[in-house]
Design an enzyme around this catalytic site. Structure first.
Site, mmCIF file in Angstrom:
data_model
loop_
_atom_site.group_PDB
_atom_site.id
_atom_site.type_symbol
_atom_site.label_atom_id
_atom_site.label_comp_id
_atom_site.label_asym_id
_atom_site.label_seq_id
_atom_site.Cartn_x
_atom_site.Cartn_y
_atom_site.Cartn_z
ATOM 1 N N HIS A 69 0.831 -1.208 0.000
ATOM 2 C CA HIS A 69 0.000 0.000 0.000
ATOM 3 C C HIS A 69 0.862 1.253 0.000
ATOM 4 O O HIS A 69 2.060 1.194 0.270
ATOM 5 C CB HIS A 69 -0.874 0.010 1.262
ATOM 6 C CG HIS A 69 -0.044 0.142 2.504
ATOM 7 N ND1 HIS A 69 0.480 -0.952 3.154
ATOM 8 C CD2 HIS A 69 0.400 1.225 3.183
ATOM 9 C CE1 HIS A 69 1.200 -0.538 4.182
ATOM 10 N NE2 HIS A 69 1.176 0.793 4.219
ATOM 11 N N THR A 71 0.676 4.621 2.078
ATOM 12 C CA THR A 71 -0.009 5.327 3.169
ATOM 13 C C THR A 71 -0.229 6.790 2.803
ATOM 14 O O THR A 71 0.679 7.439 2.290
ATOM 15 C CB THR A 71 0.852 5.280 4.461
ATOM 16 O OG1 THR A 71 1.151 3.918 4.768
ATOM 17 C CG2 THR A 71 0.139 5.932 5.641
ATOM 18 N N HIS A 149 5.312 6.550 -0.850
ATOM 19 C CA HIS A 149 6.045 5.322 -1.193
ATOM 20 C C HIS A 149 5.183 4.087 -0.951
ATOM 21 O O HIS A 149 4.151 4.175 -0.281
ATOM 22 C CB HIS A 149 7.277 5.218 -0.290
ATOM 23 C CG HIS A 149 6.878 5.014 1.133
ATOM 24 N ND1 HIS A 149 6.508 6.059 1.958
ATOM 25 C CD2 HIS A 149 6.687 3.876 1.858
ATOM 26 C CE1 HIS A 149 6.135 5.582 3.121
ATOM 27 N NE2 HIS A 149 6.226 4.252 3.099
ATOM 28 N N THR A 151 6.111 0.528 0.804
ATOM 29 C CA THR A 151 7.141 -0.265 1.491
ATOM 30 C C THR A 151 7.121 -1.689 0.936
ATOM 31 O O THR A 151 6.082 -2.343 0.946
ATOM 32 C CB THR A 151 6.886 -0.310 3.017
ATOM 33 O OG1 THR A 151 6.975 1.022 3.534
ATOM 34 C CG2 THR A 151 7.894 -1.189 3.724
HETATM 35 O O1 ACK Z 1 5.062 1.373 5.065
HETATM 36 P P1 ACK Z 1 4.201 2.415 5.602
HETATM 37 O O2 ACK Z 1 3.895 3.606 4.814
HETATM 38 O O3 ACK Z 1 4.735 2.862 7.044
HETATM 39 O O4 ACK Z 1 2.863 1.768 6.093
HETATM 40 C C1 ACK Z 1 2.851 1.538 7.465
HETATM 41 C C2 ACK Z 1 1.513 1.857 8.056
HETATM 42 O O5 ACK Z 1 1.592 3.197 8.524
HETATM 43 C C3 ACK Z 1 1.130 0.946 9.209
HETATM 44 O O6 ACK Z 1 2.127 0.927 10.163
HETATM 45 C C4 ACK Z 1 2.878 3.722 8.298
HETATM 46 N N1 ACK Z 1 3.245 4.505 9.487
HETATM 47 C C5 ACK Z 1 3.467 4.055 10.750
HETATM 48 N N2 ACK Z 1 3.732 5.086 11.569
HETATM 49 C C6 ACK Z 1 3.674 6.214 10.831
HETATM 50 C C7 ACK Z 1 3.857 7.595 11.095
HETATM 51 N N3 ACK Z 1 4.141 8.037 12.322
HETATM 52 N N4 ACK Z 1 3.721 8.472 10.071
HETATM 53 C C8 ACK Z 1 3.439 8.045 8.839
HETATM 54 N N5 ACK Z 1 3.248 6.766 8.510
HETATM 55 C C9 ACK Z 1 3.377 5.851 9.483
HETATM 56 C C10 ACK Z 1 3.783 2.559 8.064
#
Ligand code: ACK
Length: 217
Positions: A69, A71, A149, A151
């Site tokens: 995904h 985010t 991005h 991940t």
């Molecule tokens: O890989 P990602 O974008 O990085 O997707 C996961 C998702 O949320 C579930 O954990 C993202 N994530 C976690 N903490 C944060 C944060 N503080 N700010 C932005 N994205 C986050 C994580």
């Protein structure tokens, strides 16, 4: 009462279609395989292993983080700052459940994370939360969406939030220096930015079909 409160997800984002997910994973796998075989990569192996001569199996080094995904807003079920305001925006409500094509413009890796950079259209940018870049890199002046991005994997013990932070650091490095152009690969040109940071700029961007939604977990 509690039933009247809106239930906020862990995060909002675009979820890649399952069939495309497999395609991207296998592409990343091929890329890592190619990278591992390059002399230039072997020269900098110590970035990953701490020891120059030790072998590294990148494919197992990066652990899969589940459903692929991009985010937009991390809400932490409402605990994260600004999550209620984000969820209440009309554009978020209107687009919830809609399909879009995400443009993937590069693959990147560091000793911590492996990811794909996402380049938004103006329309997609409307779903991007204000301050996402400032929050992570307060001293840099980066355009909104820079942090976007997918991940693809994290090293052991590394949280996926790190992928976006690594990307922001890389973008700042790209602004300051060219990067050592390593070689042209089938998918695009590969550059090394030091300390184990590699970027493959895709010759042809990939369009990833994805659905905008919330992940409740
Ligand atoms: O890989 P990602 O974008 O990085 O997707 C996961 C998702 O949320 C579930 O954990 C993202 N994530 C976690 N903490 C944060 C944060 N503080 N700010 C932005 N994205 C986050 C994580």
């Amino acid at each position: 009462g509690p039933l009247e409160e809106t239930c906020l997800p862990l995060f909002f984002g675009w979820f890649l279609c399952p069939a495309f997910q497999d395609k991207l994973r296998s592409m990343a796998k091929d890329f890592l395989k190619t990278l591992t075989g390059l002399e230039a990569f072997k020269k900098h192996l110590g970035d990953f292993t701490g020891e120059a001569e030790k072998e590294v199996d990148l494919e197992h080094y990066f652990q899969d983080q589940g459903r692929l995904h991009c985010t937009t807003k991390f809400c932490d079920h409402g605990k994260a700052e600004g999550s209620k305001e984000y969820a209440e925006q009309q554009v978020v409500k209107d687009r919830y459940g809609s399909m879009s094509e995400l443009m993937l413009s590069a693959l990147f890796l560091t000793p911590r994370t492996l990811g794909a950079r996402v380049s938004f259209t103006e329309e997609q940018l409307q779903l991007w939360p204000a301050g996402a870049e400032k929050e992570a890199a307060p001293d840099a002046d980066l355009p909104p969406g820079s942090r976007a991005h997918v991940t693809l994997g994290c090293a052991e013990g590394v949280e996926p939030v790190q992928t976006g932070l690594d990307l922001l650091e890389l973008i700042q490095q790209q602004q300051g220096q060219e990067g050592e152009q390593v070689q042209d690969l089938e998918l695009g040109s590969l550059a090394y930015y030091g300390k184990g940071a590699w970027v493959l700029s895709l010759r042809e961007s990939i369009l990833a079909p994805a659905c905008f939604s919330g992940f409740y977990g």
